[in-house]
Design an enzyme around this catalytic site. Structure first.
Site, PDB file in Angstrom:
ATOM      1  N   ARG A   8       8.667  -0.065 -53.029  1.00 17.81           N
ATOM      2  CA  ARG A   8       7.139  -1.446 -53.253  1.00 17.81           C
ATOM      3  C   ARG A   8       6.145  -0.657 -52.396  1.00 17.81           C
ATOM      4  NH1 ARG A   8      10.993  -6.469 -52.629  1.00 17.81           N
ATOM      5  NH2 ARG A   8       8.528  -7.418 -52.546  1.00 17.81           N
TER       6      ARG A   8
ATOM      7  N   ASN B  29       3.217 -13.394 -51.347  1.00 18.99           N
ATOM      8  CA  ASN B  29       3.564 -11.657 -51.404  1.00 18.99           C
ATOM      9  C   ASN B  29       3.407 -10.916 -50.352  1.00 18.99           C
ATOM     10  OD1 ASN B  29       1.962 -12.361 -54.050  1.00 18.99           O
ATOM     11  ND2 ASN B  29       0.341 -11.763 -53.719  1.00 18.99           N
TER      12      ASN B  29
ATOM     13  N   ASP C  73       2.295  -7.849 -49.294  1.00 16.34           N
ATOM     14  CA  ASP C  73       1.701  -6.944 -49.140  1.00 16.34           C
ATOM     15  C   ASP C  73       0.076  -6.719 -48.820  1.00 16.34           C
ATOM     16  OD1 ASP C  73       0.630  -7.770 -52.716  1.00 16.34           O
ATOM     17  OD2 ASP C  73       0.263  -8.654 -51.373  1.00 16.34           O
TER      18      ASP C  73
ATOM     19  N   HIS D 281       6.576 -15.258 -46.102  1.00 17.04           N
ATOM     20  CA  HIS D 281       7.433 -14.884 -46.671  1.00 17.04           C
ATOM     21  C   HIS D 281       6.881 -12.966 -46.143  1.00 17.04           C
ATOM     22  CE1 HIS D 281       7.821 -16.925 -50.844  1.00 17.04           C
ATOM     23  NE2 HIS D 281       8.373 -17.595 -49.746  1.00 17.04           N
TER      24      HIS D 281
ATOM     25  N   CYS E  28      15.897  -0.535 -29.008  1.00 16.41           N
ATOM     26  CA  CYS E  28      17.080  -0.559 -28.581  1.00 16.41           C
ATOM     27  C   CYS E  28      18.106   0.517 -29.681  1.00 16.41           C
ATOM     28  CB  CYS E  28      17.542  -2.207 -28.976  1.00 16.41           C
ATOM     29  SG  CYS E  28      18.044  -2.178 -31.038  1.00 16.41           S
TER      30      CYS E  28
ATOM     31  N   THR F  14       1.403 -17.714 -59.294  1.00 11.48           N
ATOM     32  CA  THR F  14       2.861 -18.074 -59.051  1.00 11.48           C
ATOM     33  C   THR F  14       2.807 -18.839 -60.095  1.00 11.48           C
ATOM     34  OG1 THR F  14       4.117 -18.303 -57.369  1.00 11.48           O
ATOM     35  CG2 THR F  14       2.073 -19.853 -58.114  1.00 11.48           C
ATOM     36  N   SER F  15       4.613 -18.372 -60.264  1.00 17.69           N
ATOM     37  CA  SER F  15       5.870 -19.070 -61.235  1.00 17.69           C
ATOM     38  C   SER F  15       6.234 -20.493 -60.716  1.00 17.69           C
ATOM     39  CB  SER F  15       6.815 -18.108 -61.700  1.00 17.69           C
ATOM     40  OG  SER F  15       7.495 -18.005 -60.364  1.00 17.69           O
TER      41      SER F  15
HETATM   42  C1  BV8 Z   1      15.553 -20.600 -47.820  1.00 18.57           C
HETATM   43  C2  BV8 Z   1      10.452 -12.224 -50.089  1.00 18.57           C
HETATM   44  C3  BV8 Z   1      16.967 -22.138 -46.503  1.00 18.57           C
HETATM   45  C4  BV8 Z   1      10.922 -10.561 -49.960  1.00 18.57           C
HETATM   46  C5  BV8 Z   1      10.561 -13.542 -51.607  1.00 18.57           C
HETATM   47  C6  BV8 Z   1      15.478 -25.194 -53.594  1.00 18.57           C
HETATM   48  C7  BV8 Z   1      15.717 -25.959 -54.953  1.00 18.57           C
HETATM   49  C8  BV8 Z   1      15.818 -24.614 -55.676  1.00 18.57           C
HETATM   50  C9  BV8 Z   1      16.247 -23.161 -54.708  1.00 18.57           C
HETATM   51  C10 BV8 Z   1      15.986 -23.376 -53.905  1.00 18.57           C
HETATM   52  C11 BV8 Z   1      15.788 -25.233 -53.034  1.00 18.57           C
HETATM   53  N1  BV8 Z   1      15.282 -24.382 -51.549  1.00 18.57           N
HETATM   54  C12 BV8 Z   1      15.534 -22.719 -51.114  1.00 18.57           C
HETATM   55  C13 BV8 Z   1      16.589 -22.713 -52.794  1.00 18.57           C
HETATM   56  C14 BV8 Z   1      16.836 -20.802 -53.091  1.00 18.57           C
HETATM   57  C15 BV8 Z   1      16.113 -19.974 -52.972  1.00 18.57           C
HETATM   58  C16 BV8 Z   1      14.984 -20.162 -54.306  1.00 18.57           C
HETATM   59  O1  BV8 Z   1      13.942 -20.913 -54.392  1.00 18.57           O
HETATM   60  N2  BV8 Z   1      15.753 -19.491 -55.296  1.00 18.57           N
HETATM   61  C17 BV8 Z   1      14.871 -19.277 -56.482  1.00 18.57           C
HETATM   62  C18 BV8 Z   1      15.399 -18.510 -57.220  1.00 18.57           C
HETATM   63  C19 BV8 Z   1      15.611 -21.047 -57.095  1.00 18.57           C
HETATM   64  N3  BV8 Z   1      14.763 -20.078 -51.795  1.00 18.57           N
HETATM   65  C20 BV8 Z   1      15.659 -19.644 -50.512  1.00 18.57           C
HETATM   66  O2  BV8 Z   1      15.826 -18.453 -50.439  1.00 18.57           O
HETATM   67  C21 BV8 Z   1      14.228 -19.635 -49.285  1.00 18.57           C
HETATM   68  N4  BV8 Z   1      15.091 -20.120 -47.890  1.00 18.57           N
HETATM   69  O3  BV8 Z   1      16.043 -21.631 -48.630  1.00 18.57           O
HETATM   70  O4  BV8 Z   1      16.256 -20.723 -47.092  1.00 18.57           O
HETATM   71  C22 BV8 Z   1      17.021 -22.356 -44.850  1.00 18.57           C
HETATM   72  C23 BV8 Z   1      16.625 -22.716 -44.429  1.00 18.57           C
HETATM   73  C24 BV8 Z   1      16.617 -23.324 -42.767  1.00 18.57           C
HETATM   74  C25 BV8 Z   1      17.545 -22.352 -42.494  1.00 18.57           C
HETATM   75  C26 BV8 Z   1      18.671 -21.198 -43.117  1.00 18.57           C
HETATM   76  C27 BV8 Z   1      18.027 -21.387 -44.596  1.00 18.57           C
HETATM   77  C28 BV8 Z   1      13.433 -17.970 -49.406  1.00 18.57           C
HETATM   78  C29 BV8 Z   1      12.709 -17.934 -50.033  1.00 18.57           C
HETATM   79  C30 BV8 Z   1      11.726 -16.337 -49.843  1.00 18.57           C
HETATM   80  C31 BV8 Z   1      12.939 -15.103 -50.003  1.00 18.57           C
HETATM   81  N5  BV8 Z   1      11.387 -14.062 -50.412  1.00 18.57           N
HETATM   82  N6  BV8 Z   1       9.906 -12.558 -50.813  1.00 18.57           N
HETATM   83  C32 BV8 Z   1      10.251  -9.517 -50.851  1.00 18.57           C
HETATM   84  O5  BV8 Z   1       9.198  -9.439 -51.838  1.00 18.57           O
HETATM   85  O6  BV8 Z   1      11.221  -8.716 -51.020  1.00 18.57           O
HETATM   86  S1  BV8 Z   1      10.272 -14.953 -53.015  1.00 18.57           S
HETATM   87  C33 BV8 Z   1       9.770 -14.187 -53.737  1.00 18.57           C
HETATM   88  O7  BV8 Z   1       9.749 -13.915 -55.422  1.00 18.57           O
HETATM   89  C34 BV8 Z   1       7.946 -13.574 -53.582  1.00 18.57           C
HETATM   90  O8  BV8 Z   1       7.754 -13.741 -52.793  1.00 18.57           O
HETATM   91  C35 BV8 Z   1       7.627 -14.894 -54.721  1.00 18.57           C
HETATM   92  O9  BV8 Z   1       8.000 -16.475 -53.268  1.00 18.57           O
HETATM   93  C36 BV8 Z   1       9.021 -15.244 -55.647  1.00 18.57           C
HETATM   94  C37 BV8 Z   1       8.096 -14.746 -56.696  1.00 18.57           C
HETATM   95  O10 BV8 Z   1       7.871 -15.479 -57.395  1.00 18.57           O
HETATM   96  P1  BV8 Z   1       5.365 -14.956 -57.638  1.00 18.57           P
HETATM   97  O11 BV8 Z   1       5.261 -14.522 -56.770  1.00 18.57           O
HETATM   98  O12 BV8 Z   1       5.925 -16.898 -58.670  1.00 18.57           O
HETATM   99  O13 BV8 Z   1       5.808 -13.972 -58.722  1.00 18.57           O
HETATM  100  P2  BV8 Z   1       6.985 -14.009 -60.351  1.00 18.57           P
HETATM  101  O14 BV8 Z   1       6.844 -12.395 -60.489  1.00 18.57           O
HETATM  102  O15 BV8 Z   1       7.605 -15.429 -60.474  1.00 18.57           O
HETATM  103  O16 BV8 Z   1       5.834 -14.919 -61.391  1.00 18.57           O
HETATM  104  C38 BV8 Z   1       4.177 -14.433 -60.677  1.00 18.57           C
HETATM  105  C39 BV8 Z   1       3.647 -15.261 -61.527  1.00 18.57           C
HETATM  106  O17 BV8 Z   1       2.084 -15.063 -62.273  1.00 18.57           O
HETATM  107  C40 BV8 Z   1       4.534 -15.310 -63.423  1.00 18.57           C
HETATM  108  O18 BV8 Z   1       3.428 -16.802 -63.218  1.00 18.57           O
HETATM  109  C41 BV8 Z   1       3.138 -14.707 -64.029  1.00 18.57           C
HETATM  110  O19 BV8 Z   1       2.576 -15.624 -65.235  1.00 18.57           O
HETATM  111  C42 BV8 Z   1       1.435 -14.284 -62.948  1.00 18.57           C
HETATM  112  N7  BV8 Z   1       0.161 -13.280 -63.366  1.00 18.57           N
HETATM  113  C43 BV8 Z   1       0.629 -12.359 -64.086  1.00 18.57           C
HETATM  114  N8  BV8 Z   1      -0.416 -11.408 -64.659  1.00 18.57           N
HETATM  115  C44 BV8 Z   1      -0.849 -12.229 -63.920  1.00 18.57           C
HETATM  116  C45 BV8 Z   1      -0.391 -13.591 -63.590  1.00 18.57           C
HETATM  117  N9  BV8 Z   1      -1.304 -14.609 -62.291  1.00 18.57           N
HETATM  118  C46 BV8 Z   1      -3.055 -14.470 -62.559  1.00 18.57           C
HETATM  119  N10 BV8 Z   1      -3.454 -13.553 -63.014  1.00 18.57           N
HETATM  120  C47 BV8 Z   1      -2.200 -12.637 -63.083  1.00 18.57           C
HETATM  121  N11 BV8 Z   1      -3.619 -11.204 -63.884  1.00 18.57           N
END
Ligand code: BV8
Length: 253
Positions: free
Chosen positions: A80, A112, A114, A129, A160, A198-199
């Site tokens: 990536r 993002n 990036d 993130h 380290c 974002t989704s």
């Molecule tokens: C935490 C970095 C607790 C890493 C990422 C509540 C409800 C349910 C679940 C949870 C909740 N609270 C917490 C959770 C768990 C979890 C979560 O949300 N799970 C999901 C899957 C249900 N959340 C966590 O674990 C978070 N941490 O809760 O910690 C805690 C608190 C205190 C102490 C200890 C612990 C951490 C979440 C962050 C994870 N890291 N990224 C890496 O990148 O490798 S998340 C990663 O996925 C991205 O950063 C982003 O956030 C996510 C992807 O989503 P999008 O960016 O929206 O992308 P996606 O592909 O889904 O969609 C793309 C969209 O673009 C689409 O809609 C498409 O139609 C559109 N599109 C396409 N082309 C275009 C376009 N739009 C415009 N123009 C275009 N041309």
């Protein structure tokens, strides 16, 4: 490319969105992988090709996966990183950088990793993130340089010698304190909230638009597809951000 009939249908919505922006004192913007799609960076769900195709992002981007097989996870991040290094900001990133100069106050929160917003000229970007191009020491939990001798292909901390990891937030890990507080503050005080590419599935980022809605802000979604937020949004501009954000900027003039 936005089809002609929807382009026509979009015009009054773009005007309405521009009106809301023109009146706004504070605009909060949340971006996701979609805004970087037109720069050739696959969205999060699409970033799982080849070796990683059979994995869910939630299974790879976790401390457990790294614990289990750091080489496998690092290979995914190096793949990536290469995509990010080769990418250029697109018209959507540039339009947001310009929009910041057109409204009294703009807070840009990105999911993002990036760094393309910063490369497009946006300042004060809240990296909710983290950033994929930085390394973090797994022992000291600080951004670190790499030691010369990365044994077994795994990068080591120059200070380290501990294993390095990408400086991103993995599932199950907390959002960095600074960006989390600043983003919640902005979502809770803005007049207009722009949710772009974002989704709206991953929390707590997806909760920011909800906080803005509760506060009575105008929530505008820019996305070619329907999302978890579309029904609740005040306005949906259905199309690619690289096309619609420059149009919005022109309508603002
Ligand atoms: C935490 C970095 C607790 C890493 C990422 C509540 C409800 C349910 C679940 C949870 C909740 N609270 C917490 C959770 C768990 C979890 C979560 O949300 N799970 C999901 C899957 C249900 N959340 C966590 O674990 C978070 N941490 O809760 O910690 C805690 C608190 C205190 C102490 C200890 C612990 C951490 C979440 C962050 C994870 N890291 N990224 C890496 O990148 O490798 S998340 C990663 O996925 C991205 O950063 C982003 O956030 C996510 C992807 O989503 P999008 O960016 O929206 O992308 P996606 O592909 O889904 O969609 C793309 C969209 O673009 C689409 O809609 C498409 O139609 C559109 N599109 C396409 N082309 C275009 C376009 N739009 C415009 N123009 C275009 N041309």
């Amino acid at each position: 490319m936005v089809e002609n009939d929807s382009a026509v249908a979009l015009a009054p919505l773009i005007t309405e969105a521009a009106d809301a922006l023109r009146k706004a004192r504070h605009v909060c913007v949340l971006t996701g992988a979609g805004i970087s799609a037109e720069s050739g960076i696959p969205t999060f769900r699409d970033a799982l090709t080849g070796l990683w195709a059979k994995f869910r992002p939630e299974d790879l981007a976790t401390p457990e996966a790294f614990e289990r097989d750091p080489k496998f996870v690092w290979d995914w991040y190096e793949y990536r990183r290469e995509l990010v290094r080769r990418a250029e900001p697109n018209a959507g990133h540039r339009a947001l950088a310009e929009l910041a100069g057109r409204v009294p106050k703009l807070t840009l929160v990105t999911q993002n990793v990036d760094g393309l917003h910063q490369r497009a000229g946006s300042t004060g970007v809240l990296e909710y993130h983290g950033n994929i191009l930085r390394d973090r020491c797994t022992a000291e939990q600080v951004v670190a340089d790499r030691s010369e001798d990365s044994r077994h292909g795994l990068p080591r901390c120059a200070a380290c010698g501990a294993l390095l990891r990408p400086d991103v937030v993995w599932f199950g890990e907390p959002i960095p304190r600074g960006p989390m507080i600043a983003a919640a503050e902005a979502a809770g005080t803005c007049d207009v909230f722009l949710s772009i590419g974002t989704s709206s599935l991953v929390y707590p980022a997806a909760g920011l638009a909800e906080a803005a809605l509760q506060r009575g802000a105008t929530v505008i979604e820019v996305n070619p597809g329907r999302t978890e937020l579309s029904d609740a949004a005040s306005l949906v501009l259905a199309g690619p951000s690289g096309e619609l954000l420059p149009r919005l900027l022109r309508a603002l003039a």
